[in-house]
Design an enzyme around this catalytic site. Structure first.
Site, PDB file in Angstrom:
ATOM      1  N   HIS A  96       2.199   3.551  -9.152  1.00  0.00           N
ATOM      2  CA  HIS A  96       1.955   2.130  -9.444  1.00  0.00           C
ATOM      3  C   HIS A  96       3.113   1.531 -10.247  1.00  0.00           C
ATOM      4  O   HIS A  96       3.509   0.385 -10.031  1.00  0.00           O
ATOM      5  CB  HIS A  96       0.633   1.961 -10.196  1.00  0.00           C
ATOM      6  CG  HIS A  96      -0.569   2.321  -9.359  1.00  0.00           C
ATOM      7  ND1 HIS A  96      -0.731   1.872  -8.065  1.00  0.00           N
ATOM      8  CD2 HIS A  96      -1.661   3.095  -9.618  1.00  0.00           C
ATOM      9  CE1 HIS A  96      -1.873   2.356  -7.570  1.00  0.00           C
ATOM     10  NE2 HIS A  96      -2.447   3.106  -8.497  1.00  0.00           N
ATOM     11  N   GLU A 105     -12.377  -4.882  -3.860  1.00  0.00           N
ATOM     12  CA  GLU A 105     -12.987  -3.564  -3.676  1.00  0.00           C
ATOM     13  C   GLU A 105     -12.297  -2.482  -4.517  1.00  0.00           C
ATOM     14  O   GLU A 105     -12.800  -1.363  -4.628  1.00  0.00           O
ATOM     15  CB  GLU A 105     -12.937  -3.154  -2.187  1.00  0.00           C
ATOM     16  CG  GLU A 105     -13.863  -3.961  -1.291  1.00  0.00           C
ATOM     17  CD  GLU A 105     -13.412  -5.388  -1.083  1.00  0.00           C
ATOM     18  OE1 GLU A 105     -12.190  -5.614  -0.943  1.00  0.00           O
ATOM     19  OE2 GLU A 105     -14.264  -6.296  -1.095  1.00  0.00           O
ATOM     20  N   SER A 111      -7.537  -5.590  -4.932  1.00  0.00           N
ATOM     21  CA  SER A 111      -8.568  -6.208  -4.084  1.00  0.00           C
ATOM     22  C   SER A 111      -9.909  -6.219  -4.805  1.00  0.00           C
ATOM     23  O   SER A 111     -10.128  -5.472  -5.767  1.00  0.00           O
ATOM     24  CB  SER A 111      -8.689  -5.445  -2.765  1.00  0.00           C
ATOM     25  OG  SER A 111      -9.377  -4.219  -2.959  1.00  0.00           O
ATOM     26  N   ASP A 162       0.837  -1.212   0.000  1.00  0.00           N
ATOM     27  CA  ASP A 162       0.000   0.000   0.000  1.00  0.00           C
ATOM     28  C   ASP A 162       0.869   1.258   0.000  1.00  0.00           C
ATOM     29  O   ASP A 162       1.975   1.253   0.551  1.00  0.00           O
ATOM     30  CB  ASP A 162      -0.923  -0.027   1.229  1.00  0.00           C
ATOM     31  CG  ASP A 162      -2.071   0.958   1.104  1.00  0.00           C
ATOM     32  OD1 ASP A 162      -2.368   1.407  -0.032  1.00  0.00           O
ATOM     33  OD2 ASP A 162      -2.683   1.281   2.139  1.00  0.00           O
ATOM     34  N   ARG A 208      -0.866   9.449  -9.995  1.00  0.00           N
ATOM     35  CA  ARG A 208      -0.911   8.185  -9.254  1.00  0.00           C
ATOM     36  C   ARG A 208      -0.276   7.027 -10.015  1.00  0.00           C
ATOM     37  O   ARG A 208       0.352   6.154  -9.434  1.00  0.00           O
ATOM     38  CB  ARG A 208      -2.367   7.816  -8.904  1.00  0.00           C
ATOM     39  CG  ARG A 208      -2.994   8.710  -7.848  1.00  0.00           C
ATOM     40  CD  ARG A 208      -4.426   8.254  -7.544  1.00  0.00           C
ATOM     41  NE  ARG A 208      -4.463   6.915  -6.978  1.00  0.00           N
ATOM     42  CZ  ARG A 208      -4.309   6.630  -5.685  1.00  0.00           C
ATOM     43  NH1 ARG A 208      -4.136   7.584  -4.807  1.00  0.00           N
ATOM     44  NH2 ARG A 208      -4.345   5.381  -5.259  1.00  0.00           N
ATOM     45  N   LEU A 232      10.785 -20.623  -5.236  1.00  0.00           N
ATOM     46  CA  LEU A 232       9.891 -19.710  -4.503  1.00  0.00           C
ATOM     47  C   LEU A 232       8.523 -19.816  -5.161  1.00  0.00           C
ATOM     48  O   LEU A 232       8.443 -19.889  -6.393  1.00  0.00           O
ATOM     49  CB  LEU A 232      10.402 -18.265  -4.626  1.00  0.00           C
ATOM     50  CG  LEU A 232       9.442 -17.153  -4.182  1.00  0.00           C
ATOM     51  CD1 LEU A 232       9.411 -17.027  -2.659  1.00  0.00           C
ATOM     52  CD2 LEU A 232       9.827 -15.797  -4.779  1.00  0.00           C
TER      53      LEU A 232
HETATM   54  C1  IPE Z   1      -5.303  -2.775  -0.160  1.00  0.00           C
HETATM   55  O1  IPE Z   1      -4.995  -1.441  -0.387  1.00  0.00           O
HETATM   56  C2  IPE Z   1      -5.307  -3.536  -1.427  1.00  0.00           C
HETATM   57  C3  IPE Z   1      -4.030  -3.625  -2.140  1.00  0.00           C
HETATM   58  C4  IPE Z   1      -2.863  -3.216  -1.719  1.00  0.00           C
HETATM   59  C5  IPE Z   1      -4.103  -4.254  -3.412  1.00  0.00           C
HETATM   60  P1  IPE Z   1      -6.114  -0.307  -0.466  1.00  0.00           P
HETATM   61  O2  IPE Z   1      -5.420   0.978  -0.586  1.00  0.00           O
HETATM   62  O3  IPE Z   1      -7.110  -0.645  -1.524  1.00  0.00           O
HETATM   63  O4  IPE Z   1      -6.821  -0.467   0.965  1.00  0.00           O
HETATM   64  P2  IPE Z   1      -7.847   0.480   1.714  1.00  0.00           P
HETATM   65  O5  IPE Z   1      -8.972   0.753   0.778  1.00  0.00           O
HETATM   66  O6  IPE Z   1      -7.120   1.735   2.063  1.00  0.00           O
HETATM   67  O7  IPE Z   1      -8.244  -0.287   2.931  1.00  0.00           O
HETATM   68  C1  IPE Z   2      -1.669   0.250  -3.360  1.00  0.00           C
HETATM   69  O1  IPE Z   2      -1.399   1.593  -3.384  1.00  0.00           O
HETATM   70  C2  IPE Z   2      -1.869  -0.321  -4.749  1.00  0.00           C
HETATM   71  C3  IPE Z   2      -3.238  -0.766  -5.028  1.00  0.00           C
HETATM   72  C4  IPE Z   2      -4.247  -0.756  -4.203  1.00  0.00           C
HETATM   73  C5  IPE Z   2      -3.474  -1.282  -6.361  1.00  0.00           C
HETATM   74  P1  IPE Z   2      -2.560   2.659  -3.346  1.00  0.00           P
HETATM   75  O2  IPE Z   2      -2.961   2.995  -4.744  1.00  0.00           O
HETATM   76  O3  IPE Z   2      -3.673   2.205  -2.480  1.00  0.00           O
HETATM   77  O4  IPE Z   2      -1.831   3.897  -2.686  1.00  0.00           O
HETATM   78  P2  IPE Z   2      -2.422   4.934  -1.643  1.00  0.00           P
HETATM   79  O5  IPE Z   2      -2.982   4.146  -0.495  1.00  0.00           O
HETATM   80  O6  IPE Z   2      -3.498   5.699  -2.372  1.00  0.00           O
HETATM   81  O7  IPE Z   2      -1.263   5.786  -1.264  1.00  0.00           O
HETATM   82 MG    MG Z   3      -4.114   2.457  -0.514  1.00  0.00          MG
END
Ligand code: IPE
Ligand code: IPE
Ligand code: MG
Length: 272
Positions: free
Chosen positions: A42, A72, A70, A25, A38, A136
């Protein structure tokens, strides 16, 4: 091979965790800090994945599971979802042969039926190409949700049972249908990005996992940060429901039996 659940038998202690599961995250916040869009976060996140895979190979970690998307995450803006799909497709196209050369088995866990046909084919091809690799096991959780996993496992378990079966279901009945039945439960969970939540990741499998949270954003996470997490993990006392005293007694009896095995009297057949 079927792994026994930590709620049934406490696993042996190992210095290096056998299975590390990571919520990667903080990509978006990393980009924001650099005044970048953003998607730049990634992209940088994919580089951190490469480094993490290599670091796990170097440390003899047997299973690495990464939460990439996820169930979601479809709620994100359409352009961001499209970009993530592009990155996923790109990785499945360009990284798989490298993984294969390095002896890495790739598995994708999650409801892949929601991905387009092209991605589904790339997934099946990558999994079959790398199926027999043993160095692995890298699992990528994509369109994964812990609740989805439990429900799909229950549905398949019920469907496979004769209608008139009377006994209640057990954990062991469900285990083979869970999407990660090929791996032991995670020893160490890491979440980068500062949030202290599980966000519907491996709900069933994390029952006795050690949970490590760091403020570091995923694109900044590297081998040194992994070592810090492993150091922290080593200092945990994993009790699995038992008391500290019981563990201490077990350790002492292990030392005694090791001494006995090393004794010259034992080797010559004379009881010490
Ligand atoms: C969790 O991160 C899912 C992944 C890293 C793929 P999110 O950024 O989506 O989580 P929430 O929504 O803050 O809980
Ligand atoms: C995690 O990073 C990657 C995915 C959920 C795909 P985020 O995109 O959630 O990054 P933040 O939480 O917005 O910084
Ligand atoms: Mg996030």
């Amino acid at each position: 091979m079927q792994f026994v659940s930590s709620t049934k038998v406490a696993p042996d202690r190992t210095d290096v965790p056998r299975h590390v599961a990571i919520i990667m995250d903080g990509n978006g916040r990393w980009a924001k800090r650099q005044h970048l869009p953003r998607f730049a976060g990634h992209k940088k996140g994919v580089e951190a994945v490469r480094a993490a895979v290599q670091a796990c190979v170097d440390r003899g970690i047997a299973y690495l599971t990464l939460f990439a998307f996820s169930s979601e995450n479809w709620r994100r803006p359409a352009e961001e979802v499209a970009l993530l799909m592009e990155l996923f497709t790109g990785a499945l196209t360009s990284e798989v042969s490298k993984l294969h050369k390095n002896g890495i088995r790739l598995r994708i866990v999650g409801d892949i039926s929601r991905f387009d046909r092209r991605i589904q084919t790339l997934i099946t091809d990558a999994e079959s190409l790398t199926a027999t690799n043993t160095r692995l096991t890298l699992s990528i959780a994509a369109n994964y949700g812990g609740r989805w996993d439990i429900l799909q496992a229950m549905s398949r378990m019920i469907a496979s049972r004769p209608r008139d079966a009377a006994e209640a279901f057990s954990e062991q009945d469900l285990a083979p249908y869970l999407s990660m039945s090929y791996a032991p439960e995670p020893d160490l969970f890491i979440r980068t990005g500062g949030e202290q939540r599980v966000s519907n990741f491996l709900l069933w499998q994390l029952a006795y996992t050690e949970l490590y949270f760091t403020d570091m954003l995923w694109p900044d996470f590297g081998p040194v940060a992994l070592d810090e997490a492993i150091e922290w993990y080593r200092a945990r006392e994993r009790r699995f429901g038992r008391t500290s005293e019981q563990l201490q007694a077990e350790r002492e009896s292990d030392v005694v039996s090791e001494d006995r095995a090393a004794s010259p009297f034992m080797q010559s057949g004379i009881d010490a």
